[in-house]
Scaffold this motif. Sequence first.
Motif, PDB file in Angstrom:
ATOM      1  N   ALA A 234      54.937  37.764  44.184  1.00 47.80           N
ATOM      2  CA  ALA A 234      53.827  38.490  44.800  1.00 47.80           C
ATOM      3  C   ALA A 234      52.646  37.559  45.038  1.00 47.80           C
ATOM      4  CB  ALA A 234      53.392  39.637  43.896  1.00 47.80           C
ATOM      5  N   LYS A 235      51.961  37.820  46.148  1.00 50.32           N
ATOM      6  CA  LYS A 235      50.694  37.133  46.377  1.00 50.32           C
ATOM      7  C   LYS A 235      49.651  37.901  45.571  1.00 50.32           C
ATOM      8  CE  LYS A 235      50.154  34.644  50.577  1.00 50.32           C
ATOM      9  NZ  LYS A 235      49.560  34.629  51.905  1.00 50.32           N
ATOM     10  N   ILE A 236      49.040  37.217  44.648  1.00 50.97           N
ATOM     11  CA  ILE A 236      48.094  37.891  43.765  1.00 50.97           C
ATOM     12  C   ILE A 236      46.699  37.348  44.016  1.00 50.97           C
ATOM     13  CG2 ILE A 236      47.441  38.334  41.386  1.00 50.97           C
ATOM     14  CD1 ILE A 236      50.390  38.082  40.666  1.00 50.97           C
ATOM     15  N   GLU A 237      45.835  38.253  44.322  1.00 52.75           N
ATOM     16  CA  GLU A 237      44.430  37.896  44.507  1.00 52.75           C
ATOM     17  C   GLU A 237      43.773  37.850  43.130  1.00 52.75           C
ATOM     18  OE1 GLU A 237      40.448  39.890  46.473  1.00 52.75           O
ATOM     19  OE2 GLU A 237      42.409  40.599  47.076  1.00 52.75           O
ATOM     20  N   ASN A 238      42.933  36.876  42.914  1.00 53.64           N
ATOM     21  CA  ASN A 238      42.206  36.797  41.653  1.00 53.64           C
ATOM     22  C   ASN A 238      41.225  37.967  41.594  1.00 53.64           C
ATOM     23  OD1 ASN A 238      40.581  36.261  39.475  1.00 53.64           O
ATOM     24  ND2 ASN A 238      40.349  34.096  39.928  1.00 53.64           N
ATOM     25  N   THR A 239      41.401  38.836  40.604  1.00 54.97           N
ATOM     26  CA  THR A 239      40.558  40.026  40.464  1.00 54.97           C
ATOM     27  C   THR A 239      39.662  39.952  39.231  1.00 54.97           C
ATOM     28  OG1 THR A 239      42.299  41.185  39.253  1.00 54.97           O
ATOM     29  CG2 THR A 239      42.230  41.500  41.652  1.00 54.97           C
ATOM     30  N   GLU A 240      39.511  38.761  38.694  1.00 52.53           N
ATOM     31  CA  GLU A 240      38.684  38.620  37.499  1.00 52.53           C
ATOM     32  C   GLU A 240      37.260  39.112  37.743  1.00 52.53           C
ATOM     33  OE1 GLU A 240      38.140  38.274  33.625  1.00 52.53           O
ATOM     34  OE2 GLU A 240      40.050  37.981  34.652  1.00 52.53           O
ATOM     35  N   ASP A 241      36.742  38.886  38.944  1.00 52.96           N
ATOM     36  CA  ASP A 241      35.387  39.352  39.247  1.00 52.96           C
ATOM     37  C   ASP A 241      35.312  40.876  39.191  1.00 52.96           C
ATOM     38  OD1 ASP A 241      37.041  39.478  41.517  1.00 52.96           O
ATOM     39  OD2 ASP A 241      35.394  39.144  42.908  1.00 52.96           O
ATOM     40  N   LEU A 242      36.340  41.558  39.673  1.00 55.50           N
ATOM     41  CA  LEU A 242      36.348  43.021  39.625  1.00 55.50           C
ATOM     42  C   LEU A 242      36.522  43.532  38.202  1.00 55.50           C
ATOM     43  CD1 LEU A 242      38.472  43.787  42.804  1.00 55.50           C
ATOM     44  CD2 LEU A 242      35.987  43.901  42.523  1.00 55.50           C
ATOM     45  N   ARG A 243      37.337  42.834  37.438  1.00 55.14           N
ATOM     46  CA  ARG A 243      37.495  43.211  36.029  1.00 55.14           C
ATOM     47  C   ARG A 243      36.146  43.083  35.317  1.00 55.14           C
ATOM     48  NH1 ARG A 243      41.708  43.956  32.558  1.00 55.14           N
ATOM     49  NH2 ARG A 243      43.226  43.321  34.118  1.00 55.14           N
ATOM     50  N   MET A 244      35.395  42.028  35.630  1.00 52.84           N
ATOM     51  CA  MET A 244      34.080  41.830  35.006  1.00 52.84           C
ATOM     52  C   MET A 244      33.128  42.961  35.403  1.00 52.84           C
ATOM     53  SD  MET A 244      32.227  40.279  32.888  1.00 52.84           S
ATOM     54  CE  MET A 244      33.262  38.904  32.513  1.00 52.84           C
ATOM     55  N   VAL A 245      33.197  43.389  36.657  1.00 55.70           N
ATOM     56  CA  VAL A 245      32.371  44.517  37.098  1.00 55.70           C
ATOM     57  C   VAL A 245      32.697  45.745  36.246  1.00 55.70           C
ATOM     58  CG1 VAL A 245      31.931  46.138  38.993  1.00 55.70           C
ATOM     59  CG2 VAL A 245      32.022  43.685  39.454  1.00 55.70           C
ATOM     60  N   ALA A 246      33.963  46.017  36.031  1.00 53.43           N
ATOM     61  CA  ALA A 246      34.373  47.177  35.234  1.00 53.43           C
ATOM     62  C   ALA A 246      33.895  47.049  33.788  1.00 53.43           C
ATOM     63  CB  ALA A 246      35.886  47.342  35.283  1.00 53.43           C
ATOM     64  N   VAL A 247      34.002  45.857  33.224  1.00 52.42           N
ATOM     65  CA  VAL A 247      33.566  45.629  31.843  1.00 52.42           C
ATOM     66  C   VAL A 247      32.065  45.848  31.708  1.00 52.42           C
ATOM     67  CG1 VAL A 247      33.253  43.801  30.093  1.00 52.42           C
ATOM     68  CG2 VAL A 247      35.471  44.105  31.220  1.00 52.42           C
ATOM     69  N   VAL A 248      31.301  45.290  32.632  1.00 47.91           N
ATOM     70  CA  VAL A 248      29.842  45.429  32.576  1.00 47.91           C
ATOM     71  C   VAL A 248      29.424  46.877  32.824  1.00 47.91           C
ATOM     72  CG1 VAL A 248      27.671  44.719  33.650  1.00 47.91           C
ATOM     73  CG2 VAL A 248      29.425  43.015  33.148  1.00 47.91           C
ATOM     74  N   ALA A 249      30.117  47.569  33.736  1.00 45.06           N
ATOM     75  CA  ALA A 249      29.804  48.976  33.998  1.00 45.06           C
ATOM     76  C   ALA A 249      30.023  49.813  32.742  1.00 45.06           C
ATOM     77  CB  ALA A 249      30.658  49.507  35.149  1.00 45.06           C
ATOM     78  N   GLU A 250      31.097  49.571  32.033  1.00 50.78           N
ATOM     79  CA  GLU A 250      31.360  50.306  30.791  1.00 50.78           C
ATOM     80  C   GLU A 250      30.305  50.002  29.744  1.00 50.78           C
ATOM     81  OE1 GLU A 250      32.670  52.802  28.009  1.00 50.78           O
ATOM     82  OE2 GLU A 250      33.313  52.756  30.091  1.00 50.78           O
ATOM     83  N   ALA A 251      29.920  48.747  29.621  1.00 51.03           N
ATOM     84  CA  ALA A 251      28.874  48.375  28.663  1.00 51.03           C
ATOM     85  C   ALA A 251      27.549  49.038  29.025  1.00 51.03           C
ATOM     86  CB  ALA A 251      28.712  46.854  28.626  1.00 51.03           C
TER      87      ALA A 251
END
Length: 91
Positions: free
Chosen positions: A27-44
């Motif tokens: 699979a072609k996988i796009e790096n989604t670390e930035d989106l994961r960080m958005v989710a982490v910060v939103a939860e915090a």
Amino acid sequence: MRHTNEEIEHAAERFDKLAGELDPATAKIENTEDLRMVAVVAEATRADEARLREAVEVARAHGRSWNHIAVALGVSRQAARQRFSRQEHVS
């Protein structure tokens, strides 16, 4: 539109499941670390907001004025009261 914590948690679970099913070799996988960080910060942020509301509620229960709370928040008395006074009327 604000989402409930349950909706966000469900979306995060779906994301984790989908991410776990991907085969990096095919699979072609796009790096989604930035989106994961958005989710982490939103939860915090949600957790911090809940703690702040609780702290204001405790301060009010101890008889602190809106002026004192406003000084602690670094905002005007009116801003503090508008933001947090609704919780006083909730049982």
